[in-house]
Enzyme design. Structure first.
Site, PDB file in Angstrom:
ATOM      1  N   GLY A  68       0.840  -1.190   0.000  1.00  0.00           N
ATOM      2  CA  GLY A  68       0.000   0.000   0.000  1.00  0.00           C
ATOM      3  C   GLY A  68       0.875   1.239   0.000  1.00  0.00           C
ATOM      4  O   GLY A  68       2.017   1.198   0.467  1.00  0.00           O
ATOM      5  N   GLN A 127       3.240   9.929   1.150  1.00  0.00           N
ATOM      6  CA  GLN A 127       4.511   9.194   1.221  1.00  0.00           C
ATOM      7  C   GLN A 127       5.422   9.484   0.036  1.00  0.00           C
ATOM      8  O   GLN A 127       6.600   9.147   0.066  1.00  0.00           O
ATOM      9  CB  GLN A 127       4.248   7.684   1.312  1.00  0.00           C
ATOM     10  CG  GLN A 127       3.560   7.285   2.619  1.00  0.00           C
ATOM     11  CD  GLN A 127       3.355   5.789   2.691  1.00  0.00           C
ATOM     12  OE1 GLN A 127       2.398   5.268   2.146  1.00  0.00           O
ATOM     13  NE2 GLN A 127       4.268   5.096   3.337  1.00  0.00           N
ATOM     14  N   GLU A 172      -3.354   2.869   5.167  1.00  0.00           N
ATOM     15  CA  GLU A 172      -3.072   3.893   4.147  1.00  0.00           C
ATOM     16  C   GLU A 172      -3.960   5.116   4.344  1.00  0.00           C
ATOM     17  O   GLU A 172      -3.520   6.248   4.142  1.00  0.00           O
ATOM     18  CB  GLU A 172      -3.265   3.321   2.734  1.00  0.00           C
ATOM     19  CG  GLU A 172      -2.361   2.142   2.396  1.00  0.00           C
ATOM     20  CD  GLU A 172      -0.900   2.380   2.719  1.00  0.00           C
ATOM     21  OE1 GLU A 172      -0.436   3.538   2.638  1.00  0.00           O
ATOM     22  OE2 GLU A 172      -0.205   1.415   3.090  1.00  0.00           O
TER      23      GLU A 172
HETATM   24 NI    NI Z   1       2.387   3.418   5.893  1.00  0.00          NI
END
Ligand code: NI
Length: 186
Positions: free
Chosen positions: A45, A50, A141
């Site tokens: 994920g 990110q 997530e």
């Molecule tokens: Ni994570």
């Protein structure tokens, strides 16, 4: 294109993400890049913060877990402008890790079932219920979209035990097989 993964300590991981508009430029490229980056890092994920973006997007691909459950083979999904509107069922404590928090694996309590509304990769609205491992990965997530990292769920003593490891990640003292972006490099 493989993008660097932002590590724990990066301010972007603490921001609440924003919905994207239907005319978002190069959405397909962004999604391809997210999958490519996730695969390269052996993740299942990845959320947009990110890779340093404030977009309310997460992707998953559970194929690496197909040996545990064949229905995970090719289980690849995109969640855009996602909103979890219900969480229920049993709460389970299961070990998690995170590409933004390398080297740390801890049990995290999460509900077994969620209902989530989102747009798929074709921007079609969906309203679905997920359970078990699927619900866990999506919740992990989804936390990123809310500025939450899985270690935030740990209680005092566990959190204290990983404090020095977290400080190392913040300093960029990590050993990763994938490209990362730390707050500060030593
Ligand atoms: Ni994570």
């Amino acid at each position: 294109m493989i993008l660097p993964i932002y590590l724990y300590g990066q301010p972007i991981l603490r921001k609440k993400t924003k919905d994207i508009s239907p005319d978002y430029p190069d959405l397909k490229i962004l999604l391809d890049n997210m999958f490519e980056t996730m695969y390269k890092a052996d993740g299942v994920g990845l959320a947009a913060p990110q890779i340093g973006r404030e977009d309310r997007i997460l992707v998953i691909d559970l194929s690496p877990y197909a040996k545990d459950d064949p229905s995970f083979m090719g289980y690849k999904k995109v969640f855009i402008n996602a909103r979890i509107i219900e969480r229920d069922g049993e709460e389970a404590n299961v070990e998690e890790g995170c590409l933004s928090v390398p080297g740390i694996h801890e049990n995290v309590p999460r509900k077994n079932r969620i209902r989530i509304q989102y747009l798929d990769e074709n921007l079609h609205p969906r309203d679905e219920v997920y359970e078990g491992f699927r619900a866990r990965v999506i919740q992990h997530e989804y936390d990123h979209l809310e500025g939450i990292v899985f270690v935030d769920h740990l209680l005092g003593i566990r959190k204290q035990m990983i404090r020095s490891k977290l400080n190392k990640i913040i300093k960029g003292e990590v050993n990763c097989s994938y490209k990362v972006k730390a707050v500060s490099k030593k």
